[in-house]
Design a protein around this motif. Sequence first.
Motif, PDB file in Angstrom:
ATOM      1  N   LYS A 137       0.818  -1.208   0.000  1.00  0.00           N
ATOM      2  CA  LYS A 137       0.000   0.000   0.000  1.00  0.00           C
ATOM      3  C   LYS A 137       0.857   1.267   0.000  1.00  0.00           C
ATOM      4  CE  LYS A 137      -4.071   0.402   0.167  1.00  0.00           C
ATOM      5  NZ  LYS A 137      -4.939   0.587  -1.021  1.00  0.00           N
ATOM      6  N   PHE A 138       1.942   1.262   0.790  1.00  0.00           N
ATOM      7  CA  PHE A 138       2.784   2.449   0.907  1.00  0.00           C
ATOM      8  C   PHE A 138       4.047   2.375   0.039  1.00  0.00           C
ATOM      9  CE2 PHE A 138       0.328   2.576   4.882  1.00  0.00           C
ATOM     10  CZ  PHE A 138      -0.226   3.831   4.745  1.00  0.00           C
ATOM     11  N   GLY A 139       4.225   1.272  -0.688  1.00  0.00           N
ATOM     12  CA  GLY A 139       5.389   1.142  -1.561  1.00  0.00           C
ATOM     13  C   GLY A 139       6.708   1.239  -0.808  1.00  0.00           C
ATOM     14  N   ASN A 140       6.750   0.616   0.371  1.00  0.00           N
ATOM     15  CA  ASN A 140       7.939   0.720   1.214  1.00  0.00           C
ATOM     16  C   ASN A 140       8.233  -0.649   1.828  1.00  0.00           C
ATOM     17  OD1 ASN A 140       9.836   1.202   3.230  1.00  0.00           O
ATOM     18  ND2 ASN A 140       9.041   3.248   3.650  1.00  0.00           N
ATOM     19  N   GLN A 141       9.276  -1.289   1.341  1.00  0.00           N
ATOM     20  CA  GLN A 141       9.627  -2.623   1.818  1.00  0.00           C
ATOM     21  C   GLN A 141      10.320  -2.631   3.175  1.00  0.00           C
ATOM     22  OE1 GLN A 141       8.697  -5.644   0.345  1.00  0.00           O
ATOM     23  NE2 GLN A 141       7.408  -4.164  -0.706  1.00  0.00           N
ATOM     24  N   THR A 142      10.619  -1.448   3.724  1.00  0.00           N
ATOM     25  CA  THR A 142      11.267  -1.410   5.038  1.00  0.00           C
ATOM     26  C   THR A 142      10.258  -1.369   6.185  1.00  0.00           C
ATOM     27  OG1 THR A 142      11.500   1.005   5.095  1.00  0.00           O
ATOM     28  CG2 THR A 142      13.294  -0.248   4.071  1.00  0.00           C
ATOM     29  N   ILE A 143       8.966  -1.316   5.866  1.00  0.00           N
ATOM     30  CA  ILE A 143       7.940  -1.360   6.922  1.00  0.00           C
ATOM     31  C   ILE A 143       7.954  -2.750   7.541  1.00  0.00           C
ATOM     32  CG2 ILE A 143       5.451  -1.339   7.409  1.00  0.00           C
ATOM     33  CD1 ILE A 143       5.174   0.740   5.164  1.00  0.00           C
ATOM     34  N   LYS A 144       7.979  -2.785   8.857  1.00  0.00           N
ATOM     35  CA  LYS A 144       7.872  -4.077   9.539  1.00  0.00           C
ATOM     36  C   LYS A 144       6.976  -3.917  10.761  1.00  0.00           C
ATOM     37  CE  LYS A 144      12.304  -3.485  11.819  1.00  0.00           C
ATOM     38  NZ  LYS A 144      13.656  -3.982  11.990  1.00  0.00           N
ATOM     39  N   LEU A 145       6.288  -4.995  11.063  1.00  0.00           N
ATOM     40  CA  LEU A 145       5.411  -5.043  12.226  1.00  0.00           C
ATOM     41  C   LEU A 145       6.030  -5.980  13.241  1.00  0.00           C
ATOM     42  CD1 LEU A 145       1.902  -5.336  10.533  1.00  0.00           C
ATOM     43  CD2 LEU A 145       3.142  -3.277  11.188  1.00  0.00           C
ATOM     44  N   GLN A 146       6.076  -5.519  14.478  1.00  0.00           N
ATOM     45  CA  GLN A 146       6.603  -6.388  15.528  1.00  0.00           C
ATOM     46  C   GLN A 146       5.746  -6.289  16.774  1.00  0.00           C
ATOM     47  OE1 GLN A 146      10.639  -4.872  15.494  1.00  0.00           O
ATOM     48  NE2 GLN A 146      10.300  -3.792  17.400  1.00  0.00           N
ATOM     49  N   PRO A 147       5.459  -7.441  17.356  1.00  0.00           N
ATOM     50  CA  PRO A 147       4.660  -7.456  18.582  1.00  0.00           C
ATOM     51  C   PRO A 147       5.368  -6.708  19.705  1.00  0.00           C
ATOM     52  CG  PRO A 147       4.860  -9.657  17.635  1.00  0.00           C
ATOM     53  CD  PRO A 147       5.811  -8.771  16.886  1.00  0.00           C
ATOM     54  N   ASN A 148       4.564  -6.111  20.567  1.00  0.00           N
ATOM     55  CA  ASN A 148       5.088  -5.446  21.748  1.00  0.00           C
ATOM     56  C   ASN A 148       5.068  -6.467  22.880  1.00  0.00           C
ATOM     57  OD1 ASN A 148       5.027  -4.009  24.318  1.00  0.00           O
ATOM     58  ND2 ASN A 148       4.877  -2.152  23.100  1.00  0.00           N
ATOM     59  N   PRO A 149       6.227  -6.808  23.450  1.00  0.00           N
ATOM     60  CA  PRO A 149       6.262  -7.853  24.482  1.00  0.00           C
ATOM     61  C   PRO A 149       5.493  -7.505  25.756  1.00  0.00           C
ATOM     62  CG  PRO A 149       8.411  -6.806  24.255  1.00  0.00           C
ATOM     63  CD  PRO A 149       7.529  -6.249  23.168  1.00  0.00           C
ATOM     64  N   ARG A 150       5.304  -6.215  26.022  1.00  0.00           N
ATOM     65  CA  ARG A 150       4.601  -5.808  27.241  1.00  0.00           C
ATOM     66  C   ARG A 150       3.108  -5.643  27.037  1.00  0.00           C
ATOM     67  NH1 ARG A 150       7.976  -0.742  27.958  1.00  0.00           N
ATOM     68  NH2 ARG A 150       8.144  -1.230  25.779  1.00  0.00           N
ATOM     69  N   ARG A 151       2.691  -5.350  25.801  1.00  0.00           N
ATOM     70  CA  ARG A 151       1.269  -5.128  25.514  1.00  0.00           C
ATOM     71  C   ARG A 151       0.870  -6.031  24.353  1.00  0.00           C
ATOM     72  NH1 ARG A 151      -0.077   0.958  24.945  1.00  0.00           N
ATOM     73  NH2 ARG A 151      -2.166   0.083  25.113  1.00  0.00           N
ATOM     74  N   LYS A 152       0.297  -7.155  24.678  1.00  0.00           N
ATOM     75  CA  LYS A 152      -0.011  -8.189  23.687  1.00  0.00           C
ATOM     76  C   LYS A 152      -1.007  -7.730  22.628  1.00  0.00           C
ATOM     77  CE  LYS A 152       2.542 -11.272  25.695  1.00  0.00           C
ATOM     78  NZ  LYS A 152       3.879 -11.475  25.209  1.00  0.00           N
ATOM     79  N   GLU A 153      -1.851  -6.762  22.949  1.00  0.00           N
ATOM     80  CA  GLU A 153      -2.875  -6.309  22.004  1.00  0.00           C
ATOM     81  C   GLU A 153      -2.337  -5.299  20.994  1.00  0.00           C
ATOM     82  OE1 GLU A 153      -2.798  -3.089  25.058  1.00  0.00           O
ATOM     83  OE2 GLU A 153      -2.610  -5.255  25.129  1.00  0.00           O
ATOM     84  N   MET A 154      -1.076  -4.874  21.166  1.00  0.00           N
ATOM     85  CA  MET A 154      -0.508  -3.817  20.328  1.00  0.00           C
ATOM     86  C   MET A 154       0.644  -4.348  19.479  1.00  0.00           C
ATOM     87  SD  MET A 154       1.139  -0.168  21.500  1.00  0.00           S
ATOM     88  CE  MET A 154       2.797  -0.719  21.825  1.00  0.00           C
TER      89      MET A 154
END
Length: 71
Positions: free
Chosen positions: A16-33
């Motif tokens: 969508k944003f044409g950016n291959q450096t976007i990454k998603l990572q879970p937050n170890p302290r807040r499981k819902e985020m």
Amino acid sequence: MDKTEIIKLQDYLRRKFGNQTIKLQPNPRRKEMIEVMIGDEQIGTLYKDVDEGETSYTVTISILDIDLEEE
């Protein structure tokens, strides 16, 4: 969110944003985020919402006024 769902969302945002450096990572302290990253910089958060059997995702991106002055 499980790993498969996170990968699907990450691929969607990259396309969508044409950016291959976007990454998603879970937050170890807040499981819902999930943290939305570009390279090593956190630019926002992602949350999942399930309501009456329908799923949606909300991405919030925060921009500090001092970041606007960098350019």
